[in-house]
Design a protein around this motif. Structure first.
Motif, mmCIF file in Angstrom:
data_model
loop_
_atom_site.group_PDB
_atom_site.id
_atom_site.type_symbol
_atom_site.label_atom_id
_atom_site.label_comp_id
_atom_site.label_asym_id
_atom_site.label_seq_id
_atom_site.Cartn_x
_atom_site.Cartn_y
_atom_site.Cartn_z
ATOM 1 N N ILE A 132 -2.943 -19.804 -0.267
ATOM 2 C CA ILE A 132 -4.236 -19.678 0.392
ATOM 3 C C ILE A 132 -4.934 -21.038 0.371
ATOM 4 N N THR A 133 -5.450 -21.423 1.516
ATOM 5 C CA THR A 133 -6.158 -22.694 1.662
ATOM 6 C C THR A 133 -7.581 -22.421 2.116
ATOM 7 N N LEU A 134 -8.540 -23.022 1.440
ATOM 8 C CA LEU A 134 -9.941 -22.974 1.822
ATOM 9 C C LEU A 134 -10.346 -24.397 2.187
ATOM 10 N N PHE A 135 -10.794 -24.597 3.404
ATOM 11 C CA PHE A 135 -11.089 -25.970 3.841
ATOM 12 C C PHE A 135 -12.256 -25.984 4.815
ATOM 13 N N GLY A 136 -12.851 -27.148 4.953
ATOM 14 C CA GLY A 136 -13.965 -27.285 5.882
ATOM 15 C C GLY A 136 -14.727 -28.569 5.650
ATOM 16 N N HIS A 137 -15.468 -28.987 6.660
ATOM 17 C CA HIS A 137 -16.336 -30.155 6.524
ATOM 18 C C HIS A 137 -17.532 -29.792 5.655
ATOM 19 N N SER A 187 -8.148 -28.547 15.433
ATOM 20 C CA SER A 187 -8.616 -29.082 14.148
ATOM 21 C C SER A 187 -8.026 -28.303 12.970
ATOM 22 N N GLU A 188 -7.885 -26.989 13.118
ATOM 23 C CA GLU A 188 -7.297 -26.177 12.055
ATOM 24 C C GLU A 188 -5.806 -26.468 11.921
ATOM 25 N N ARG A 189 -5.145 -26.631 13.030
ATOM 26 C CA ARG A 189 -3.720 -26.972 13.014
ATOM 27 C C ARG A 189 -3.508 -28.341 12.363
ATOM 28 N N TYR A 190 -4.439 -29.252 12.615
ATOM 29 C CA TYR A 190 -4.367 -30.599 12.034
ATOM 30 C C TYR A 190 -4.379 -30.529 10.507
ATOM 31 N N VAL A 191 -5.294 -29.735 9.948
ATOM 32 C CA VAL A 191 -5.402 -29.630 8.494
ATOM 33 C C VAL A 191 -4.161 -28.984 7.886
ATOM 34 N N GLY A 230 -9.199 -31.679 -2.837
ATOM 35 C CA GLY A 230 -9.549 -33.057 -2.566
ATOM 36 C C GLY A 230 -10.197 -33.233 -1.212
ATOM 37 N N VAL A 231 -10.193 -34.477 -0.744
ATOM 38 C CA VAL A 231 -10.782 -34.849 0.530
ATOM 39 C C VAL A 231 -9.672 -35.339 1.447
ATOM 40 N N LEU A 232 -9.660 -34.840 2.673
ATOM 41 C CA LEU A 232 -8.656 -35.218 3.657
ATOM 42 C C LEU A 232 -9.252 -36.184 4.675
ATOM 43 N N PRO A 233 -8.408 -37.001 5.295
ATOM 44 C CA PRO A 233 -8.904 -37.858 6.376
ATOM 45 C C PRO A 233 -9.298 -37.003 7.575
ATOM 46 N N CYS A 234 -10.460 -37.261 8.146
ATOM 47 C CA CYS A 234 -10.906 -36.507 9.316
ATOM 48 C C CYS A 234 -10.073 -36.876 10.524
ATOM 49 N N ALA A 279 -16.255 -37.012 11.217
ATOM 50 C CA ALA A 279 -16.760 -37.393 9.902
ATOM 51 C C ALA A 279 -18.255 -37.676 9.953
ATOM 52 N N ALA A 280 -18.702 -38.337 11.020
ATOM 53 C CA ALA A 280 -20.114 -38.691 11.150
ATOM 54 C C ALA A 280 -20.983 -37.448 11.354
ATOM 55 N N LEU A 281 -20.478 -36.482 12.128
ATOM 56 C CA LEU A 281 -21.266 -35.286 12.444
ATOM 57 C C LEU A 281 -21.236 -34.240 11.335
ATOM 58 N N ASP A 282 -20.056 -34.006 10.764
ATOM 59 C CA ASP A 282 -19.872 -32.873 9.848
ATOM 60 C C ASP A 282 -19.600 -33.256 8.399
ATOM 61 N N GLY A 283 -19.481 -34.542 8.117
ATOM 62 C CA GLY A 283 -19.232 -34.962 6.743
ATOM 63 C C GLY A 283 -17.758 -34.918 6.372
ATOM 64 N N GLU A 284 -17.486 -35.131 5.104
ATOM 65 C CA GLU A 284 -16.109 -35.192 4.622
ATOM 66 C C GLU A 284 -15.393 -33.849 4.818
ATOM 67 N N LEU A 285 -14.085 -33.935 5.013
ATOM 68 C CA LEU A 285 -13.247 -32.756 5.177
ATOM 69 C C LEU A 285 -12.602 -32.446 3.828
ATOM 70 N N THR A 286 -13.026 -31.355 3.203
ATOM 71 C CA THR A 286 -12.535 -30.998 1.872
ATOM 72 C C THR A 286 -11.579 -29.809 1.958
ATOM 73 N N TYR A 287 -10.743 -29.691 0.936
ATOM 74 C CA TYR A 287 -9.802 -28.562 0.905
ATOM 75 C C TYR A 287 -9.536 -28.143 -0.528
ATOM 76 N N MET A 288 -9.155 -26.892 -0.695
ATOM 77 C CA MET A 288 -8.607 -26.380 -1.936
ATOM 78 C C MET A 288 -7.430 -25.496 -1.568
ATOM 79 N N ARG A 289 -6.304 -25.742 -2.195
ATOM 80 C CA ARG A 289 -5.108 -24.916 -1.953
ATOM 81 C C ARG A 289 -4.555 -24.441 -3.283
ATOM 82 N N ALA A 290 -4.162 -23.172 -3.328
ATOM 83 C CA ALA A 290 -3.585 -22.620 -4.552
ATOM 84 C C ALA A 290 -2.612 -21.509 -4.197
ATOM 85 N N ARG A 291 -1.819 -21.115 -5.179
ATOM 86 C CA ARG A 291 -0.893 -19.996 -5.022
ATOM 87 C C ARG A 291 -1.553 -18.741 -5.561
#
Length: 239
Positions: free
Chosen positions: A69-74, A155-159, A171-175, A181-193
């Protein structure tokens, strides 16, 4: 708590334990270590290149059948949740949650997060993960409604493509672009099993597996600890 809290199916999932794995749990404090990674998010930008390199793997890093499961977003945008049986394949469940990414990060700082997604669909012709409209609760408080994605956006496919070789981490992923990045801020993610527990055709639960103890759900068994996952996600269909 959500109105379905008294339903037998949900209660059964909430009471789920992994007694057979208690002997494997680490010392007190292991459970919160994974969540503390979020405090380092701004410092992990230098790891973006490593994530990109990990994404080039063609083979899964894990051979067990745990669900990813991955939780991600700007930071300034909404949080997305993706459930995958294989990180190289499209998610079996993808939804934009009705909450800001920063709000979710704050909730995780408490050390225990329960997400409950309720579907009010009356028909059982679809599998539970195929339902479209969901009411979302975080730690007992209703956040709003969301609609499951039929397909991934670019954008979801990119992540998910960038993380396809990552088994767990935060961590933080490259936008995708400087504009994002300017509009929505850093792109963060958490992934776990996660351990997937099917209660019935109308209820499923996902319990985060503690990366520190080789298979047990998160949380230690020390004198002051509680045997419970740090993050648990429940999908429930109202009958």
């Amino acid at each position: 708590m959500p109105p379905l809290a008294d339903a037998p199916a949900l209660i059964s999932l909430l009471r789920h334990t992994t007694d057979s794995r208690r002997g494997k749990s680490g010392s007190h404090g292991h459970g919160t270590g994974f969540f503390k990674m979020f405090k380092l998010l701004p410092m992990l930008s230098s790891g973006c290149k490593m994530v990109a390199l990990l994404g080039r793997h063609n083979r899964p890093l894990l051979t067990d059948r745990a669900t990813t499961i991955t939780l991600f977003g700007h930071r300034k945008g909404r949080l997305l949740l993706a459930i995958q049986e294989d990180t190289r394949s499209p998610p079996i469940f993808l939804i934009e949650l009705p909450m800001q990414t920063t709000f979710f990060h704050k909730e995780m700082s408490s050390g225990l997060v329960k997400l409950v997604l309720e579907s009010e669909t009356r028909t059982h012709k679809r599998k539970l993960v195929e339902e479209f409209v969901w009411a979302v609760y975080c730690n007992g408080r209703k956040s709003g409604y969301s609609i499951r994605r039929k397909e991934q956006s670019d954008s979801e496919r990119y992540v998910l493509q960038l993380l396809r070789g990552v088994s767990m981490g935060a961590g933080v992923l490259p936008c995708a672009s400087e504009k994002d990045a300017a509009l929505d801020g850093e792109l963060t993610y958490m992934r776990a099993r996660f351990e997937r527990v099917v209660g019935s055709k109308d209820s499923e639960a996902f319990y985060m597996i503690n990366p520190n103890d080789g298979g047990g759900t998160a949380g230690g068994t020390g004198a002051n600890s509680v045997e419970a996952p740090e993050l648990s996600i429940f999908l429930v269909r109202v009958k």
